[in-house]
Write a protein that holds these residues in place. Structure first.
Motif, PDB file in Angstrom:
ATOM      1  N   LYS A  35       0.838  -1.195   0.000  1.00  0.00           N
ATOM      2  CA  LYS A  35       0.000   0.000   0.000  1.00  0.00           C
ATOM      3  C   LYS A  35       0.877   1.250   0.000  1.00  0.00           C
ATOM      4  N   GLU A  36       1.977   1.233   0.780  1.00  0.00           N
ATOM      5  CA  GLU A  36       2.886   2.377   0.839  1.00  0.00           C
ATOM      6  C   GLU A  36       3.533   2.621  -0.518  1.00  0.00           C
ATOM      7  N   ASN A  37       3.941   1.539  -1.185  1.00  0.00           N
ATOM      8  CA  ASN A  37       4.557   1.669  -2.510  1.00  0.00           C
ATOM      9  C   ASN A  37       3.570   2.222  -3.533  1.00  0.00           C
ATOM     10  N   THR A  38       2.328   1.760  -3.456  1.00  0.00           N
ATOM     11  CA  THR A  38       1.290   2.252  -4.368  1.00  0.00           C
ATOM     12  C   THR A  38       1.036   3.740  -4.145  1.00  0.00           C
ATOM     13  N   THR A  39       0.961   4.130  -2.869  1.00  0.00           N
ATOM     14  CA  THR A  39       0.748   5.539  -2.527  1.00  0.00           C
ATOM     15  C   THR A  39       1.911   6.394  -3.021  1.00  0.00           C
ATOM     16  N   LYS A  40       3.147   5.887  -2.845  1.00  0.00           N
ATOM     17  CA  LYS A  40       4.332   6.615  -3.299  1.00  0.00           C
ATOM     18  C   LYS A  40       4.304   6.801  -4.812  1.00  0.00           C
ATOM     19  N   LYS A  91       1.665   6.811  -6.790  1.00  0.00           N
ATOM     20  CA  LYS A  91       0.607   7.772  -7.133  1.00  0.00           C
ATOM     21  C   LYS A  91       1.073   9.204  -6.869  1.00  0.00           C
ATOM     22  N   GLY A  92       1.761   9.401  -5.760  1.00  0.00           N
ATOM     23  CA  GLY A  92       2.289  10.728  -5.444  1.00  0.00           C
ATOM     24  C   GLY A  92       3.296  11.190  -6.474  1.00  0.00           C
ATOM     25  N   GLU A  93       4.159  10.277  -6.914  1.00  0.00           N
ATOM     26  CA  GLU A  93       5.163  10.632  -7.923  1.00  0.00           C
ATOM     27  C   GLU A  93       4.517  10.924  -9.276  1.00  0.00           C
ATOM     28  N   ILE A  94       3.448  10.215  -9.593  1.00  0.00           N
ATOM     29  CA  ILE A  94       2.719  10.490 -10.848  1.00  0.00           C
ATOM     30  C   ILE A  94       2.126  11.896 -10.799  1.00  0.00           C
ATOM     31  N   LEU A  95       1.523  12.238  -9.655  1.00  0.00           N
ATOM     32  CA  LEU A  95       0.939  13.575  -9.505  1.00  0.00           C
ATOM     33  C   LEU A  95       2.024  14.642  -9.586  1.00  0.00           C
ATOM     34  N   LEU A  96       3.152  14.393  -8.931  1.00  0.00           N
ATOM     35  CA  LEU A  96       4.281  15.325  -9.015  1.00  0.00           C
ATOM     36  C   LEU A  96       4.773  15.457 -10.450  1.00  0.00           C
ATOM     37  N   GLY A  97       4.810  14.334 -11.169  1.00  0.00           N
ATOM     38  CA  GLY A  97       5.241  14.351 -12.561  1.00  0.00           C
ATOM     39  C   GLY A  97       4.339  15.208 -13.436  1.00  0.00           C
ATOM     40  N   ILE A  98       3.047  15.145 -13.174  1.00  0.00           N
ATOM     41  CA  ILE A  98       2.089  15.975 -13.918  1.00  0.00           C
ATOM     42  C   ILE A  98       2.332  17.451 -13.622  1.00  0.00           C
ATOM     43  N   ILE A  99       2.515  17.769 -12.336  1.00  0.00           N
ATOM     44  CA  ILE A  99       2.792  19.155 -11.949  1.00  0.00           C
ATOM     45  C   ILE A  99       4.081  19.647 -12.595  1.00  0.00           C
ATOM     46  N   PHE A 100       5.114  18.809 -12.544  1.00  0.00           N
ATOM     47  CA  PHE A 100       6.411  19.151 -13.145  1.00  0.00           C
ATOM     48  C   PHE A 100       6.260  19.419 -14.639  1.00  0.00           C
ATOM     49  N   ALA A 101       5.528  18.553 -15.334  1.00  0.00           N
ATOM     50  CA  ALA A 101       5.343  18.695 -16.787  1.00  0.00           C
ATOM     51  C   ALA A 101       4.562  19.969 -17.126  1.00  0.00           C
ATOM     52  N   LEU A 102       3.551  20.263 -16.339  1.00  0.00           N
ATOM     53  CA  LEU A 102       2.756  21.477 -16.571  1.00  0.00           C
ATOM     54  C   LEU A 102       3.611  22.731 -16.411  1.00  0.00           C
ATOM     55  N   GLU A 103       4.429  22.756 -15.356  1.00  0.00           N
ATOM     56  CA  GLU A 103       5.298  23.916 -15.133  1.00  0.00           C
ATOM     57  C   GLU A 103       6.380  24.004 -16.207  1.00  0.00           C
ATOM     58  N   LEU A 104       6.888  22.846 -16.624  1.00  0.00           N
ATOM     59  CA  LEU A 104       7.926  22.805 -17.650  1.00  0.00           C
ATOM     60  C   LEU A 104       7.408  23.369 -18.974  1.00  0.00           C
ATOM     61  N   TYR A 105       6.116  23.249 -19.195  1.00  0.00           N
ATOM     62  CA  TYR A 105       5.495  23.835 -20.384  1.00  0.00           C
ATOM     63  C   TYR A 105       5.158  25.311 -20.160  1.00  0.00           C
ATOM     64  N   ALA A 106       4.479  25.604 -19.052  1.00  0.00           N
ATOM     65  CA  ALA A 106       3.889  26.929 -18.856  1.00  0.00           C
ATOM     66  C   ALA A 106       4.916  28.030 -18.602  1.00  0.00           C
ATOM     67  N   LEU A 107       5.950  27.747 -17.809  1.00  0.00           N
ATOM     68  CA  LEU A 107       6.924  28.794 -17.474  1.00  0.00           C
ATOM     69  C   LEU A 107       7.686  29.287 -18.715  1.00  0.00           C
ATOM     70  N   PRO A 108       8.274  28.398 -19.540  1.00  0.00           N
ATOM     71  CA  PRO A 108       8.957  28.892 -20.740  1.00  0.00           C
ATOM     72  C   PRO A 108       8.016  29.565 -21.736  1.00  0.00           C
ATOM     73  N   VAL A 109       6.798  29.040 -21.883  1.00  0.00           N
ATOM     74  CA  VAL A 109       5.840  29.647 -22.812  1.00  0.00           C
ATOM     75  C   VAL A 109       5.482  31.055 -22.352  1.00  0.00           C
ATOM     76  N   GLN A 110       5.256  31.229 -21.056  1.00  0.00           N
ATOM     77  CA  GLN A 110       4.928  32.560 -20.540  1.00  0.00           C
ATOM     78  C   GLN A 110       6.080  33.535 -20.775  1.00  0.00           C
ATOM     79  N   PHE A 111       7.298  33.074 -20.576  1.00  0.00           N
ATOM     80  CA  PHE A 111       8.457  33.946 -20.810  1.00  0.00           C
ATOM     81  C   PHE A 111       8.590  34.270 -22.296  1.00  0.00           C
ATOM     82  N   TYR A 112       8.350  33.298 -23.151  1.00  0.00           N
ATOM     83  CA  TYR A 112       8.418  33.526 -24.598  1.00  0.00           C
ATOM     84  C   TYR A 112       7.374  34.560 -25.031  1.00  0.00           C
TER      85      TYR A 112
END
Length: 218
Positions: free
Chosen positions: A3-8, A10-31
């Motif tokens: 259960k702990e591994n599954t939770t970890k 899921k948390g990393e997947i959510l973090l990955g989504i956040i990371f990907a969104l910022e990786l797109y949005a920050l450079p685009v906003q600066f451009y």
């Protein structure tokens, strides 16, 4: 353990989504800012980081990157602390609340501007709150810590007013000294700081309740 591994994961997947969104949005906003012919690269960078939205989303980006890829570094250990993540959650939630309550009604963004705005002000704040709520181990955080958390927004406000006096640019209408006057802008700034305190109290209280619940279950 499973259960702990599954939770970890899921948390990393959510973090990955956040990371990907910022990786797109920050450079685009600066451009998008850099496309304005009145800006040089340096002046665009100064204007870019003059927004609390940008500095805070940058912090979220750095946090998510280190939690995902930081290994055993000291920076990773710092950003993995419940206190650190709770503070960042407060900051990014304020970004979302202030925009959606005060600024959304007066803005009409289109195209990429609207897409990155929604990422910065709605999607990332909600996702990062969910990450904090469901995937960060709670701790008993002292309410005194709030004074330390206020350092970042206070420094930002001081910088914004000084930079505004020099450049006549204010990133948000409620702290526009030119239009509102210094006294009104400072009063508005105090109200924003109060919102930081209130939200911090709420999140710390939730963390304390969750910690107590876990200790009782164990």
């Amino acid at each position: 353990m499973e259960k702990e591994n599954t939770t970890k994961i899921k948390g990393e997947i959510l973090l990955g989504i956040i990371f990907a969104l910022e990786l797109y949005a920050l450079p685009v906003q600066f451009y998008l800012l850099l496309k304005n012919p009145e800006f040089t690269f340096f002046s665009a960078a100064v204007r870019f980081f003059s927004f609390f939205t940008i500095t805070t989303n940058t912090i979220v980006f750095i946090c998510s990157a280190l939690l995902l890829f930081g290994g055993k570094s000291k920076a990773n250990a710092f950003f993995r602390k419940c206190t650190t993540i709770t503070a960042i959650t407060v900051y990014i939630l304020i970004v979302g609340i202030v925009f959606n309550v005060l600024l959304r009604p007066i803005l009409d963004l289109q195209g990429h501007h609207r897409i990155v705005s929604e990422i910065f002000h709605t999607v990332v704040p909600v996702l990062f709150f969910f990450f904090w709520l469901f995937f960060v181990s709670p701790e008993k955080i002292s309410f005194k810590t709030i004074w330390f958390w206020l350092v970042y927004p206070i420094i930002y406000m001081i910088y914004t007013i000084i930079h505004g006096f020099i450049s006549s640019f204010y990133p948000y209408p409620f702290i526009d000294v030119t239009k509102l006057g210094l006294q009104t802008a400072l009063i508005n700034g105090v109200f924003v700081l109060i919102s930081f305190v209130v939200l911090s109290v709420i999140l710390i209280s939730i963390s304390k309740i969750r910690t107590k619940k876990i200790s009782l279950e164990n």
